[in-house]
Write a protein that holds these residues in place. Structure first.
Motif, mmCIF file in Angstrom:
data_model
loop_
_atom_site.group_PDB
_atom_site.id
_atom_site.type_symbol
_atom_site.label_atom_id
_atom_site.label_comp_id
_atom_site.label_asym_id
_atom_site.label_seq_id
_atom_site.Cartn_x
_atom_site.Cartn_y
_atom_site.Cartn_z
ATOM 1 N N ARG A 51 0.829 -1.194 0.000
ATOM 2 C CA ARG A 51 0.000 0.000 0.000
ATOM 3 C C ARG A 51 0.873 1.258 0.000
ATOM 4 O O ARG A 51 1.780 1.356 0.831
ATOM 5 N N PRO A 52 0.669 2.207 -0.882
ATOM 6 C CA PRO A 52 -0.382 2.314 -1.887
ATOM 7 C C PRO A 52 0.071 1.903 -3.282
ATOM 8 O O PRO A 52 -0.593 2.204 -4.264
ATOM 9 N N LYS A 53 1.236 1.241 -3.379
ATOM 10 C CA LYS A 53 1.809 0.914 -4.685
ATOM 11 C C LYS A 53 0.852 0.117 -5.581
ATOM 12 O O LYS A 53 0.921 0.198 -6.804
ATOM 13 N N TYR A 54 -0.073 -0.646 -4.943
ATOM 14 C CA TYR A 54 -0.971 -1.482 -5.747
ATOM 15 C C TYR A 54 -1.815 -0.650 -6.710
ATOM 16 O O TYR A 54 -2.310 -1.158 -7.715
ATOM 17 N N PHE A 55 -1.985 0.645 -6.396
ATOM 18 C CA PHE A 55 -2.780 1.502 -7.276
ATOM 19 C C PHE A 55 -2.168 1.609 -8.669
ATOM 20 O O PHE A 55 -2.856 1.919 -9.633
ATOM 21 N N ARG A 59 -5.235 1.701 -10.983
ATOM 22 C CA ARG A 59 -5.859 3.011 -11.185
ATOM 23 C C ARG A 59 -6.573 3.112 -12.527
ATOM 24 O O ARG A 59 -7.499 3.912 -12.664
ATOM 25 N N LEU A 62 -10.061 2.449 -11.795
ATOM 26 C CA LEU A 62 -10.714 3.583 -11.129
ATOM 27 C C LEU A 62 -11.040 4.690 -12.123
ATOM 28 O O LEU A 62 -12.075 5.341 -12.039
ATOM 29 N N ILE A 71 -15.091 2.642 -2.822
ATOM 30 C CA ILE A 71 -14.225 2.580 -1.639
ATOM 31 C C ILE A 71 -13.192 1.517 -1.958
ATOM 32 O O ILE A 71 -13.535 0.398 -2.333
ATOM 33 N N ILE A 72 -11.919 1.882 -1.838
ATOM 34 C CA ILE A 72 -10.855 0.937 -2.147
ATOM 35 C C ILE A 72 -10.027 0.753 -0.882
ATOM 36 O O ILE A 72 -9.581 1.728 -0.275
ATOM 37 N N LYS A 73 -9.827 -0.516 -0.499
ATOM 38 C CA LYS A 73 -9.083 -0.760 0.740
ATOM 39 C C LYS A 73 -8.081 -1.889 0.533
ATOM 40 O O LYS A 73 -8.416 -2.941 0.000
ATOM 41 N N TYR A 74 -6.897 -1.645 0.974
ATOM 42 C CA TYR A 74 -5.855 -2.672 0.930
ATOM 43 C C TYR A 74 -6.046 -3.611 2.106
ATOM 44 O O TYR A 74 -6.180 -3.167 3.252
ATOM 45 N N GLU A 75 -6.066 -4.923 1.800
ATOM 46 C CA GLU A 75 -6.358 -5.889 2.872
ATOM 47 C C GLU A 75 -5.169 -6.795 3.193
ATOM 48 O O GLU A 75 -5.270 -7.642 4.075
#
Lengths: 121, 505
Positions: A51-55, A59, A62, A71-75
């Motif tokens: 996180r947040p590299k996964y964007f 993206r 998105l 809503i975007i959440k890293y799990e």
């Protein structure tokens, strides 16, 4: 409310595995949103990128979603994180899982074991 | 000392009233050209007046809305000037940073960056603030950092910086309905998502939009949200259309007056569509609006943020509404003109039909160049001074479209105005498209940029001397800008042979 687990919010788990492209995910997501009349989408992301590299890989998805709330959440990054997330879901029949690229084998086995269908791109 | 737990702020380029001249704020979207950055920043974004607690007399309107909503929901929240954040390190639990162009990826910043090769000062200032000792210390103390505003999407392109700053959440859209829940989670130490985009179904109703509690920069107050024209490059048009009731507008004007802000900027994507019947302006709501606001501000200045050229032409041709409003409610007392932003975007009817088919409505899109020229003439005759924008590099643009834009610019020469070219940025319905980059610039684009440059420098001196910056206290600003214009003219002349070679090639 946007962040509540209300009936109006659709939950999707996206696993960003090795390789694969999220380009196909753009079309799939839009189709999902239109077919189900989705007004709010909560995307839970599992990725080894952190996180947040996964964007970086996500993206483009998105950028194409303009008609519903997101809503975007890293799990997390591991299969255990994914298992924990799935086990916390109240209604497994409503869970949508998307695997991008090649995820770990044990993850797929876990899903098969629970009889959860998933989409691979 | 108040013990605010939620602090809202921004960097200096946003936390400024730009010497009381809204359009001067656009200097912050460019790099410091031929002068030290400190001087450029002084021209573009001087410090705000604050009270002993660092609370500014005026603050960005979007921040004021969020502040108001949080206060209404019982949070100890306040907008604090960036130079005073350190006073709240003990009480602050959540730091909210708002901006409309965090990293200069929005228009016109990106255009200036591409042309000059230098980073605009708004980007530099924001990054400096996020890296400042106070923000670092806040993070070390466990303060949750939430960033938001129309430019929030830009964080998706600065992921390393996002991680470096320890931003907890990026939030975008009209947040009134959701921000209380988000802040509650942040204060309670709950996990936050990484990114929230508030879509159309979660946009607030009129009743859910709060009245601001402190002054807004240069008295900006919104009169409506959304826009019915559906231009594909625009993000605002994706939002539902809502008219703010007159009593609410008046309440906010009064808040500004109590804060000592004597001017008003009526804010909308198209002021002349306030209370309109679709895309046709109606006289009664507009006359009532201006009459009531003028009654409140008396000798203060009234400005419009944006109007559409087609609404302006329609209003004047059908009702003489523009001249009525200007003569009876604007150019009264000390006020001699009104400034406004307008969108030309393209001079090509072909491209207009693809990208913005309703921009010319109720006139046919084929008549767009005539609509533009007629509107410019009406503005010139009525002492409305526009800052107009063009978009270069729209998806589907062909060289002949840009030629048509250049031809339209020739027709606009006689009309007092500033015209600024912008490079296409993927927003709105075109969010998924490609950016317009340096290697996309061709000779037709160069022609258009040159024409806008010559048009703007021709009219800029008159606009500064007779209209926008004529007050004696603004003499140093006028001088600074005149020097800058002289330098720009000299530079373009020096580059003339190279530019001509590029055009001929």
């Amino acid at each position: 409310m946007l962040m509540s687990t209300s009936l109006d919010t659709h939950h999707v788990v996206v696993v960003l595995g090795d390789g694969g492209s999220t380009d196909k995910l753009v079309g799939l997501t839009n189709e999902f949103i239109i077919k189900r009349g989705v007004k709010r989408l909560f995307v839970h992301v599992i990725s080894q990128d952190g996180r947040p590299k996964y964007f970086e890989r996500f993206r483009n998805v998105l950028q194409s979603l303009i008609h519903c709330s997101l809503i975007i959440k890293y799990e997390g990054s591991t299969t255990n994180d994914f298992i924990r997330l799935v086990k916390s879901t109240h209604d497994l029949s409503k869970l949508v899982v998307v695997l991008v690229g090649e995820p770990p084998t044990e993850l797929k086995d876990f899903l098969k074991g629970l009889g959860i269908n998933y989409i691979s791109v | 000392m108040p013990d605010y737990e939620v602090i809202l702020t921004s960097d200096r380029t946003m936390m400024s009233n730009h010497h009381g001249k809204e359009f001067l704020g656009f200097l912050a979207t460019g790099p410091a050209i031929n002068m030290p950055e400190k001087v450029w920043m002084w021209l573009a974004a001087p410090k705000l007046r604050v009270d002993e607690f660092g609370r500014p007399k005026e603050a960005p309107y979007g921040l004021r809305k969020v502040e108001a909503k949080l206060i209404d929901e019982g949070f100890k929240a306040a907008i604090i000037d960036p130079d005073y954040i350190h006073k709240y390190l003990n009480s602050m639990k959540v730091l909210m940073v708002g901006h409309h162009d965090f990293f200069a990826y929005g228009p016109p910043s990106i255009g200036w960056w591409v042309i000059t090769g230098k980073e605009p000062v708004n980007r530099l200032s924001l990054m400096r603030f996020m890296r400042s000792e106070v923000v670092r210390k806040a993070k070390e103390r466990g303060v949750r950092i939430i960033v938001g505003g129309p430019g929030a999407w830009q964080w998706l392109w600065e992921l390393d910086f996002w991680r470096e700053c320890g931003v907890d959440l990026v939030i975008e859209g009209e947040v009134e309905r959701v921000i209380g829940g988000v802040v509650r989670k942040a204060l309670d130490g709950e996990e936050l998502p990484d990114y929230i985009y508030v879509g159309p179904s979660d946009t607030p109703s009129i009743d859910e939009i709060p009245v601001i509690k402190g002054g807004s920069v240069n008295g900006l107050v919104e009169i409506m949200r959304g826009c019915p024209r559906g231009c594909k490059f625009c993000s605002v048009t994706l939002r539902p259309l809502r008219f703010i009731p007159l009593d609410k507008i008046c309440e906010e004007v009064k808040v500004n007056l109590r804060a000592g802000v004597r001017s008003v900027i009526l804010h909308s994507e198209d002021v002349l569509l306030y209370g309109a019947d679709g895309i046709r302006p109606k006289p009664d709501p507009l006359i009532k609006l201006h009459s009531v606001v003028r009654g409140l501000v008396k000798d203060g200045n009234i400005a419009w943020s944006h109007v559409s050229l087609s609404a302006l032409k329609y209003a004047e041709e059908n009702y003489k509404l523009v001249s009525n409003i200007v003569n009876n409610y604007i150019r009264v007392g000390k006020q001699t003109f009104i400034g406004v932003e307008v969108g030309i975007e393209t001079g090509s009817p072909r491209l207009a039909k693809i990208i913005m088919p309703a921009k010319a409505a109720p006139y046919p899109v084929e008549a767009w160049p005539d609509v533009v020229e007629d509107a410019f003439r009406i503005m010139h005759e009525n002492y409305i001074v526009p800052a107009a924008t063009l978009i270069l590099g729209l998806p589907g643009e062909e060289p002949d479209d840009v030629v048509k834009t250049a031809e339209l610019l020739d027709r606009l020469k006689p009309y007092r105005s500033i015209i600024v070219p912008m490079f296409f940025v993927p927003l709105g319905a075109l969010k998924h498209k490609d950016w317009f980059r340096k290697h996309n610039i061709n000779k037709e684009h160069i022609e258009v940029m040159l024409r806008t440059f010559h048009h703007t420098v021709y009219w800029a001196e008159e606009i500064m001397e007779k209209f926008y910056l004529k007050e004696p206290y603004l003499a140093p600003i006028r001088l600074g800008l005149k020097l800058f214009i002289q330098y720009a003219k000299w530079r373009i002349n020096k580059l003339k042979p190279e530019i001509e070679a590029l055009i001929k090639a």
